[in-house]
Write a protein that holds these residues in place. Structure first.
Motif, PDB file in Angstrom:
ATOM      1  N   SER A 261       8.612   7.469  -4.076  1.00 34.97           N
ATOM      2  CA  SER A 261       7.184   7.326  -3.825  1.00 34.97           C
ATOM      3  C   SER A 261       6.467   6.780  -5.052  1.00 34.97           C
ATOM      4  O   SER A 261       6.781   7.138  -6.192  1.00 34.97           O
ATOM      5  CB  SER A 261       6.592   8.689  -3.429  1.00 34.97           C
ATOM      6  OG  SER A 261       5.183   8.599  -3.300  1.00 34.97           O
ATOM      7  N   ASP A 262       5.462   5.918  -4.789  1.00 27.38           N
ATOM      8  CA  ASP A 262       4.671   5.343  -5.873  1.00 27.38           C
ATOM      9  C   ASP A 262       3.501   6.228  -6.280  1.00 27.38           C
ATOM     10  O   ASP A 262       2.781   5.887  -7.224  1.00 27.38           O
ATOM     11  CB  ASP A 262       4.118   3.973  -5.456  1.00 27.38           C
ATOM     12  CG  ASP A 262       5.218   2.946  -5.280  1.00 27.38           C
ATOM     13  OD1 ASP A 262       6.113   2.920  -6.124  1.00 27.38           O
ATOM     14  OD2 ASP A 262       5.181   2.189  -4.291  1.00 27.38           O
ATOM     15  N   LEU A 319       2.501  -2.261 -12.140  1.00 27.13           N
ATOM     16  CA  LEU A 319       1.405  -2.860 -11.381  1.00 27.13           C
ATOM     17  C   LEU A 319       1.129  -2.085 -10.098  1.00 27.13           C
ATOM     18  O   LEU A 319      -0.025  -1.782  -9.769  1.00 27.13           O
ATOM     19  CB  LEU A 319       1.750  -4.319 -11.063  1.00 27.13           C
ATOM     20  CG  LEU A 319       0.740  -5.085 -10.184  1.00 27.13           C
ATOM     21  CD1 LEU A 319      -0.622  -5.130 -10.873  1.00 27.13           C
ATOM     22  CD2 LEU A 319       1.250  -6.489  -9.887  1.00 27.13           C
ATOM     23  N   VAL A 320       2.186  -1.753  -9.359  1.00 25.78           N
ATOM     24  CA  VAL A 320       2.009  -1.005  -8.114  1.00 25.78           C
ATOM     25  C   VAL A 320       1.426   0.373  -8.400  1.00 25.78           C
ATOM     26  O   VAL A 320       0.537   0.848  -7.675  1.00 25.78           O
ATOM     27  CB  VAL A 320       3.359  -0.899  -7.374  1.00 25.78           C
ATOM     28  CG1 VAL A 320       3.253   0.064  -6.203  1.00 25.78           C
ATOM     29  CG2 VAL A 320       3.799  -2.263  -6.876  1.00 25.78           C
ATOM     30  N   THR A 321       1.893   1.014  -9.450  1.00 26.27           N
ATOM     31  CA  THR A 321       1.353   2.330  -9.814  1.00 26.27           C
ATOM     32  C   THR A 321      -0.123   2.233 -10.176  1.00 26.27           C
ATOM     33  O   THR A 321      -0.928   3.115  -9.831  1.00 26.27           O
ATOM     34  CB  THR A 321       2.157   2.908 -10.989  1.00 26.27           C
ATOM     35  OG1 THR A 321       3.538   2.963 -10.638  1.00 26.27           O
ATOM     36  CG2 THR A 321       1.675   4.302 -11.334  1.00 26.27           C
ATOM     37  N   TYR A 322      -0.508   1.163 -10.831  1.00 27.41           N
ATOM     38  CA  TYR A 322      -1.919   0.963 -11.169  1.00 27.41           C
ATOM     39  C   TYR A 322      -2.778   0.840  -9.906  1.00 27.41           C
ATOM     40  O   TYR A 322      -3.857   1.455  -9.809  1.00 27.41           O
ATOM     41  CB  TYR A 322      -2.072  -0.284 -12.031  1.00 27.41           C
ATOM     42  CG  TYR A 322      -3.507  -0.760 -12.166  1.00 27.41           C
ATOM     43  CD1 TYR A 322      -4.409  -0.083 -12.988  1.00 27.41           C
ATOM     44  CD2 TYR A 322      -3.956  -1.874 -11.454  1.00 27.41           C
ATOM     45  CE1 TYR A 322      -5.725  -0.512 -13.097  1.00 27.41           C
ATOM     46  CE2 TYR A 322      -5.261  -2.312 -11.563  1.00 27.41           C
ATOM     47  CZ  TYR A 322      -6.134  -1.627 -12.383  1.00 27.41           C
ATOM     48  OH  TYR A 322      -7.436  -2.040 -12.484  1.00 27.41           O
ATOM     49  N   GLY A 422      -8.008   0.700   1.357  1.00 28.83           N
ATOM     50  CA  GLY A 422      -7.052  -0.006   2.195  1.00 28.83           C
ATOM     51  C   GLY A 422      -6.614  -1.313   1.574  1.00 28.83           C
ATOM     52  O   GLY A 422      -5.443  -1.685   1.640  1.00 28.83           O
ATOM     53  N   SER A 423      -7.501  -2.003   0.908  1.00 34.46           N
ATOM     54  CA  SER A 423      -7.148  -3.269   0.260  1.00 34.46           C
ATOM     55  C   SER A 423      -6.170  -3.039  -0.885  1.00 34.46           C
ATOM     56  O   SER A 423      -5.179  -3.760  -1.017  1.00 34.46           O
ATOM     57  CB  SER A 423      -8.418  -3.955  -0.248  1.00 34.46           C
ATOM     58  OG  SER A 423      -8.099  -5.128  -0.949  1.00 34.46           O
ATOM     59  N   TRP A 427      -2.261  -4.330  -0.892  1.00 39.07           N
ATOM     60  CA  TRP A 427      -1.733  -5.235  -1.923  1.00 39.07           C
ATOM     61  C   TRP A 427      -0.519  -4.630  -2.597  1.00 39.07           C
ATOM     62  O   TRP A 427       0.464  -5.327  -2.887  1.00 39.07           O
ATOM     63  CB  TRP A 427      -2.827  -5.538  -2.944  1.00 39.07           C
ATOM     64  CG  TRP A 427      -3.701  -6.678  -2.558  1.00 39.07           C
ATOM     65  CD1 TRP A 427      -4.997  -6.631  -2.167  1.00 39.07           C
ATOM     66  CD2 TRP A 427      -3.317  -8.054  -2.524  1.00 39.07           C
ATOM     67  NE1 TRP A 427      -5.471  -7.881  -1.875  1.00 39.07           N
ATOM     68  CE2 TRP A 427      -4.456  -8.783  -2.093  1.00 39.07           C
ATOM     69  CE3 TRP A 427      -2.144  -8.744  -2.795  1.00 39.07           C
ATOM     70  CZ2 TRP A 427      -4.433 -10.158  -1.943  1.00 39.07           C
ATOM     71  CZ3 TRP A 427      -2.133 -10.121  -2.646  1.00 39.07           C
ATOM     72  CH2 TRP A 427      -3.259 -10.810  -2.222  1.00 39.07           C
ATOM     73  N   ALA A 428      -0.557  -3.322  -2.869  1.00 42.71           N
ATOM     74  CA  ALA A 428       0.598  -2.661  -3.485  1.00 42.71           C
ATOM     75  C   ALA A 428       1.821  -2.741  -2.582  1.00 42.71           C
ATOM     76  O   ALA A 428       2.936  -3.012  -3.040  1.00 42.71           O
ATOM     77  CB  ALA A 428       0.249  -1.206  -3.793  1.00 42.71           C
ATOM     78  N   ALA A 429       1.625  -2.504  -1.274  1.00 41.48           N
ATOM     79  CA  ALA A 429       2.751  -2.571  -0.334  1.00 41.48           C
ATOM     80  C   ALA A 429       3.310  -3.988  -0.244  1.00 41.48           C
ATOM     81  O   ALA A 429       4.523  -4.192  -0.182  1.00 41.48           O
ATOM     82  CB  ALA A 429       2.304  -2.077   1.037  1.00 41.48           C
TER      83      ALA A 429
END
Length: 457
Positions: A261-262, A319-322, A422-423, A427-429
């Protein structure tokens, strides 16, 4: 009669009392091979100086003691046999009870000054103190040598590499017209015999021993050379188990980390740990490979590319964690704001509680979404308000209207934060999925290419 009796007696005793007894010392004395006689040691053993001395060599590989890639050093253990003719030595075996061969100390006879050009250290193995001499002047010298030699190695395909090291033998002072070198055994026999007598190979598998002749030219003079090329192949199993497979396992773990999980920091810490483990293996590799090489070793490319992919994966996780943390921060901010506004409304209700007890007002409120689904409209029924004003209930109606306006603002902010949340999550997904596909494709293509290169001839 007496003469006949003596003859019969000699016949009966088979002449045992007149049999000649010979020793090796008799032959040495006959040849005058003594310590004070320099005739056999000072000059090349020929009766005509224009005639060259033919030296025949036999070299067999007994053991591969070490192959050090870092210092480009090859250490074999060799059996060396030299044969040549000393034209000043001969005797008739019939005069010495059939003795056709003797052994004498090496220092009593001349020996060719042969040396190994690649040798970097003096041989410290025990030497045979004797040489064999035949009645026709043939001299045989047999020795065992531990050769510490330099070898130019190509580690491009390490640990699936094959190395060829040369043992070049030549005279130090005698030119080609004075000493000629020739192999006593051909390449196939030398290879076969070396494989039969070999006792130790270590991580190397001996393939074959090839023999060639050459001449070294300098200042219009030539020296005869005899080149023995030893070809061996590394047994890669130990390096595969201790090095290649662990790095591949770390790569698989890094790929599996995409299912973590992120929303927690475990994924980032896990990737950093795997990256540090790869760094330790790179330090071990640096101790094995030479500092200079004509081509970059494939194993170095293998490690660096995997390290780079893991580093890129770590940056993508950051980046995804951010983005995920940004979404969580917006949720916390929204919850805090709603709590603050609820407390404020409670205070307002407490201040106007007396007014609310004096009358009840009906209010019609219509909540609807605009065409985009994100804007709110609040439509109080003016008729009810007018009636309330006429009845003297205006303060209560205004309070309700203020509460409805506050609710409208809260809902608007909630929908706006939901849109923003949601945005960020979307974007992370998207980034996570796209990079995972890129990672899988890149790793598959790279590993296929590197293994094809390792297996190529």
């Amino acid at each position: 009669m007496i003469r006949l009796l003596v003859i019969v007696l000699i016949f009966l005793t088979d002449g045992a009392s007149f049999k000649k007894v010979c020793t090796y010392q008799d032959v040495v004395d006959y040849l005058n091979l003594t310590t004070g006689n320099d005739m056999f040691t000072l000059t090349r053993p020929v009766l005509d100086f224009t005639r060259p001395t033919l030296v025949e060599l036999d070299i067999f590989l007994y053991a591969i003691l070490a192959v050090i890639e870092k210092t480009q050093t090859f250490i074999p253990y060799l059996w060396v046999t030299m044969m040549w003719y000393d034209e000043r030595i001969s005797w008739d075996p019939a005069q010495f009870c059939g003795i056709s061969q003797i052994s004498v100390p090496q220092y009593l006879l001349w020996k060719p000054d042969l040396l190994i050009y690649e040798m970097t250290q003096k041989d410290d193995s025990p030497q045979n103190p004797y040489i064999q001499v035949s009645n026709k002047g043939k001299v045989i010298s047999e020795n065992e040598m531990r050769v510490v030699s330099t070898c130019k190695m190509d580690v491009h395909k390490f640990p699936f590499d094959t190395q060829s090291c040369n043992i070049t033998i030549g005279s130090g002072i005698y030119y080609a017209e004075e000493i000629r070198l020739a192999p006593f055994s051909n390449s196939s026999r030398a290879t076969q015999y070396s494989q039969e007598v070999m006792k130790s190979q270590g991580e190397w598998e001996f393939l074959h021993l090839s023999i060639s002749q050459a001449n070294l030219t300098s200042d219009d003079r030539q020296w005869a050379l005899l080149i023995y090329t030893l070809t061996m192949k590394r047994r890669p199993l130990l390096h595969v188990i201790n090095f290649l497979l662990p790095i591949l396992f770390f790569l698989i773990l890094d790929l599996a980390s995409y299912f973590i999980s992120d929303y927690r920091g475990e994924k980032l810490g896990f990737k950093v740990t795997v990256l540090l483990a790869i760094s330790v293996l790179l330090l071990i590799l640096n101790e094995i490979l030479p500092s200079m090489s004509n081509k970059t070793p494939l194993i170095a490319t293998y490690c660096i590319v995997i390290f780079a992919l893991m580093l890129l994966s770590l940056l993508e996780t950051i980046l995804v964690t951010y983005l995920v943390e940004k979404d969580l921060a917006s949720q916390e901010k929204l919850g805090f704001r709603e709590k603050w506004e609820a407390n404020k409304r409670d205070e307002v209700k407490f201040d106007h509680s007396g007014t609310e007890e004096r009358g009840q007002v009906r209010c019609s409120c219509i909540y609807k979404e605009s065409s985009c689904g994100k804007q709110l409209e609040l439509q109080p029924v003016s008729e009810e308000v007018n009636k309330g004003e006429q009845a003297g209930e205006a303060p209560a109606l205004l309070l309700i209207l203020e509460e409805l306006k506050a609710l409208k603002g809260t809902l608007s902010r909630h929908l706006g934060c939901k849109e923003e949340r949601g945005s960020s999550v979307q974007w992370a997904a998207r980034i996570n999925g796209a990079f995972f596909v890129f990672y899988i494709v890149t790793v598959t293509l790279f590993l296929s290419h590197i293994f094809v290169e390792w297996n190529s001839v």
